[in-house]
Design an enzyme around this catalytic site. Structure first.
Site, PDB file in Angstrom:
ATOM      1  N   LEU A 190       0.821  -1.210   0.000  1.00  0.00           N
ATOM      2  CA  LEU A 190       0.000   0.000   0.000  1.00  0.00           C
ATOM      3  C   LEU A 190       0.854   1.258   0.000  1.00  0.00           C
ATOM      4  O   LEU A 190       0.456   2.293  -0.542  1.00  0.00           O
ATOM      5  CB  LEU A 190      -0.921   0.017   1.225  1.00  0.00           C
ATOM      6  CG  LEU A 190      -2.096  -0.959   1.220  1.00  0.00           C
ATOM      7  CD1 LEU A 190      -2.845  -0.866   2.539  1.00  0.00           C
ATOM      8  CD2 LEU A 190      -3.031  -0.698   0.058  1.00  0.00           C
ATOM      9  N   GLY A 191       2.023   1.190   0.620  1.00  0.00           N
ATOM     10  CA  GLY A 191       2.888   2.360   0.673  1.00  0.00           C
ATOM     11  C   GLY A 191       4.117   2.074   1.508  1.00  0.00           C
ATOM     12  O   GLY A 191       4.185   1.076   2.237  1.00  0.00           O
ATOM     13  N   LYS A 192       5.119   2.946   1.402  1.00  0.00           N
ATOM     14  CA  LYS A 192       6.332   2.779   2.192  1.00  0.00           C
ATOM     15  C   LYS A 192       6.934   4.136   2.505  1.00  0.00           C
ATOM     16  O   LYS A 192       6.682   5.131   1.829  1.00  0.00           O
ATOM     17  CB  LYS A 192       7.348   1.895   1.463  1.00  0.00           C
ATOM     18  CG  LYS A 192       7.841   2.445   0.143  1.00  0.00           C
ATOM     19  CD  LYS A 192       8.843   1.488  -0.491  1.00  0.00           C
ATOM     20  CE  LYS A 192       9.319   2.005  -1.847  1.00  0.00           C
ATOM     21  NZ  LYS A 192      10.312   1.095  -2.456  1.00  0.00           N
ATOM     22  N   GLY A 234      10.250   6.057   5.367  1.00  0.00           N
ATOM     23  CA  GLY A 234      11.538   5.868   6.015  1.00  0.00           C
ATOM     24  C   GLY A 234      11.511   4.868   7.151  1.00  0.00           C
ATOM     25  O   GLY A 234      12.522   4.247   7.467  1.00  0.00           O
ATOM     26  N   PHE A 235      10.359   4.719   7.784  1.00  0.00           N
ATOM     27  CA  PHE A 235      10.295   3.847   8.957  1.00  0.00           C
ATOM     28  C   PHE A 235       9.767   2.464   8.650  1.00  0.00           C
ATOM     29  O   PHE A 235       9.850   1.569   9.472  1.00  0.00           O
ATOM     30  CB  PHE A 235       9.437   4.515  10.039  1.00  0.00           C
ATOM     31  CG  PHE A 235       9.622   3.917  11.408  1.00  0.00           C
ATOM     32  CD1 PHE A 235      10.692   4.310  12.205  1.00  0.00           C
ATOM     33  CD2 PHE A 235       8.753   2.968  11.892  1.00  0.00           C
ATOM     34  CE1 PHE A 235      10.873   3.763  13.465  1.00  0.00           C
ATOM     35  CE2 PHE A 235       8.924   2.419  13.151  1.00  0.00           C
ATOM     36  CZ  PHE A 235       9.993   2.816  13.943  1.00  0.00           C
ATOM     37  N   THR A 278       3.596  -0.578   4.429  1.00  0.00           N
ATOM     38  CA  THR A 278       2.260  -1.070   4.739  1.00  0.00           C
ATOM     39  C   THR A 278       1.781  -1.962   3.594  1.00  0.00           C
ATOM     40  O   THR A 278       1.957  -1.623   2.424  1.00  0.00           O
ATOM     41  CB  THR A 278       1.272   0.095   4.935  1.00  0.00           C
ATOM     42  OG1 THR A 278       1.790   0.974   5.929  1.00  0.00           O
ATOM     43  CG2 THR A 278      -0.093  -0.411   5.376  1.00  0.00           C
ATOM     44  N   LYS A 318       1.452  -3.760   8.897  1.00  0.00           N
ATOM     45  CA  LYS A 318       2.327  -2.596   8.999  1.00  0.00           C
ATOM     46  C   LYS A 318       3.689  -3.053   9.481  1.00  0.00           C
ATOM     47  O   LYS A 318       3.813  -3.611  10.571  1.00  0.00           O
ATOM     48  CB  LYS A 318       1.741  -1.560   9.951  1.00  0.00           C
ATOM     49  CG  LYS A 318       0.414  -1.005   9.488  1.00  0.00           C
ATOM     50  CD  LYS A 318       0.083   0.276  10.193  1.00  0.00           C
ATOM     51  CE  LYS A 318       1.055   1.344   9.761  1.00  0.00           C
ATOM     52  NZ  LYS A 318       0.741   2.664  10.350  1.00  0.00           N
ATOM     53  N   ASP A 370       0.226  11.676  14.127  1.00  0.00           N
ATOM     54  CA  ASP A 370       0.351  11.780  12.666  1.00  0.00           C
ATOM     55  C   ASP A 370      -1.009  12.013  12.015  1.00  0.00           C
ATOM     56  O   ASP A 370      -1.361  11.357  11.031  1.00  0.00           O
ATOM     57  CB  ASP A 370       1.013  10.529  12.090  1.00  0.00           C
ATOM     58  CG  ASP A 370       1.659  10.779  10.727  1.00  0.00           C
ATOM     59  OD1 ASP A 370       1.806  11.973  10.351  1.00  0.00           O
ATOM     60  OD2 ASP A 370       2.016   9.811  10.041  1.00  0.00           O
TER      61      ASP A 370
END
Length: 510
Positions: free
Chosen positions: A42-44, A46-47, A50, A67, A164
């Site tokens: 779904l996305g990425k 720096g930490f 997902t 996650k 966040d």
């Protein structure tokens, strides 16, 4: 085609056959904690990253969110500390129980990477919503704040700071239009902040402190407090009414205030509330969500109250409010008003009584067909909370338009295309929707009493809790639509109506 996605951030070819247990490219395990398989990224950042995943231990392999959080520590002691902190913070999140916050289903450590398994929410985030349908106006922003502030109040009551809040982390749930707050920064921020304090920033290659433009100064300095979330919520409001990230606005060099107010379609009173949410100095910002809620409830009337609080009520003084018109003292009092306190309380009650009519006044602006089409052709797609009664939109191409809570009684949509439109809570009584394309259209909680849907294509439409009393569904296609038997019994159907299961056995309903 469903695939098995490798979660190793260094993998060169993460897509694998869905039956494999080890990645073809890097050899990493594809089954996490002996039960979860990632199937899509779904996305990425720096930490971490997902993924959408499946739970292989539950019948039907239900979908979930995986996650992956990677601590930025560079030595073994720091990693062990990070693992301990992660487990502590994950336990805190596991205690959260709110219908508008995804449930934390599991958490574990695998190969020095942390994993949170959460409930998958079917919905669109507000960042995409604004890009698709345009910026919010006053009513839409008020509705947003009314829905989101109780969630934030609950979180803070559980001693959790989200850290966040931003449009991309707020979803509008498809099934009921409720907002859902996702992607807590609490775990990663707490872990990295503590690591930095314990081992120094040299122990970290990078650490997360929220999102630039939405995180306030104290959070950027790794000292977040509850009102840090209020700042982020204010910044989110700025995005919703402007379509621009707060970091893209100029700052007043004298006051440090964000210069966002130009060309926004909201009242000066609400603008002042958002400005206070965005105060750089925490002493000037709302300290609690309760303070913010109180300000949102009272702010349209503060000026009129302050102007009249010390007036002697010897006659019927008029109180002028910019949104509500004249409110007379007679609305608040009887012939005997001997005490200022009593008069003020009654005056405030009168204003509060009229407060509920304020939204109806704003929404009662009458659109005609020409005005509507002009706005639509200029790119407007969100017509929520509007009075659109009797519009003639025959044959219109209105796919994905939003009509939440709008008044559409008697509107004519004959042979129009309204695929994936949103009519949540709208009043479509007596509307003409004959032969209209309504594929995947959202009618949850809408009023379709006496509406003519003859020959309409309602394939995969969502009619959950819609009022279908005397709605004409003769010849309509309801294949895969979300509608129950009781609703269909209240409507008009015939032998040519295609039912949700694809059949025409309408008589079996009776």
């Amino acid at each position: 085609m469903i695939i098995s996605y490798c979660v190793n951030p260094d993998c060169s070819e993460p897509k694998n056959h869905p039956k494999l247990k080890q990645c073809n490219a890097c050899g990493s395990n594809l089954i996490l904690n002996h039960r979860y398989r990632a199937i899509k990224m779904l996305g990425k950042g720096g930490f971490g990253a997902t993924f959408v995943g499946v739970d292989l231990t539950v019948v039907g392999n239900p979908l979930c969110v995986i996650k992956q959080l990677r601590p930025m520590a560079e030595d073994a002691q720091a990693v062990n500390t990070a693992i301990s902190l992660f487990e502590r913070e994950a336990k805190t999140l596991g205690k959260i129980n709110h219908p508008q916050i995804p449930k934390l289903m599991d958490y574990f450590v695998d190969n020095d990477r942390f994993y949170l398994i959460q409930e998958l929410i079917n919905g669109q985030n507000l960042q995409r919503e604004v890009k698709t349908t345009g910026v919010y106006g006053e009513l839409a922003l008020r509705r947003f704040l009314e829905d989101i502030t109780p969630i934030l109040k609950y979180l803070h009551s559980e001693r959790v700071i989200h850290r966040d809040i931003k449009p991309a982390n707020i979803l509008r749930q498809k099934k009921d239009e409720k907002l859902v707050l996702i992607d807590f920064g609490a775990v990663k921020d707490q872990v990295n902040t503590q690591l930095a304090k314990t081992f120094g920033q040299t122990a970290l290659t990078k650490f997360s402190v929220g999102t630039m433009g939405y995180a306030p100064p104290e959070q950027l300095a790794m000292r977040p407090i509850y009102s840090s979330d209020i700042f982020a919520l204010g910044a989110t409001c700025v995005y919703l009414v402007t379509g621009k990230s707060p970091k893209n606005f100029a700052i007043d060099p004298d006051t440090g205030k964000l210069l966002w107010q130009e060309n926004v379609n909201i009242s000066s009173a609400l603008t002042k509330v958002i400005d206070k949410m965005l105060a750089q100095d925490t002493k000037e910002r709302y300290k609690t969500v309760d303070e913010l809620i109180e300000a949102l409830n009272l702010q349209p009337f503060q000026q009129s109250l302050s102007q009249n609080i010390n007036k002697t009520p010897s006659s019927q003084h008029n109180v002028k409010d910019s949104n509500m018109g004249d409110v007379t003292m007679a609305d608040a009092t009887n012939s005997q008003l001997s005490q200022t306190l009593s008069a003020t309380a009654r005056l405030e009650k009168a204003i509060q009584d009229r407060k509920s009519n304020n939204a109806n006044k704003i929404a009662s602006i009458k659109w005609d067909t020409e005005k509507f089409l002009t706005a639509f052709n200029n790119g407007k797609k969100d017509f929520s909370d509007q009075n659109l009664q009797g519009l003639n939109l025959v044959g219109g191409k209105l796919n994905k338009c939003i009509f939440r809570y709008s008044q559409l009684q008697g509107a004519i949509f004959t042979e129009a295309s309204l695929s994936q439109a949103n009519f949540y809570g709208a009043d479509l009584s007596n509307a003409d929707l004959t032969n209209t394309n309504l594929v995947q259209t959202y009618f949850s909680k809408s009023n379709l009493e006496n509406a003519d849907l003859k020959g309409a294509n309602l394939g995969s439409a969502d009619l959950t809790n819609a009022n279908l009393t005397n709605a004409n569904l003769c010849g309509a296609n309801l294949k895969n639509a979300k509608v129950n038997q009781q609703q269909l019994k209240s409507a008009k159907v015939n032998w040519n109506t295609i039912l949700p299961d694809g059949s025409r056995r309408w008589w079996k309903m009776f």
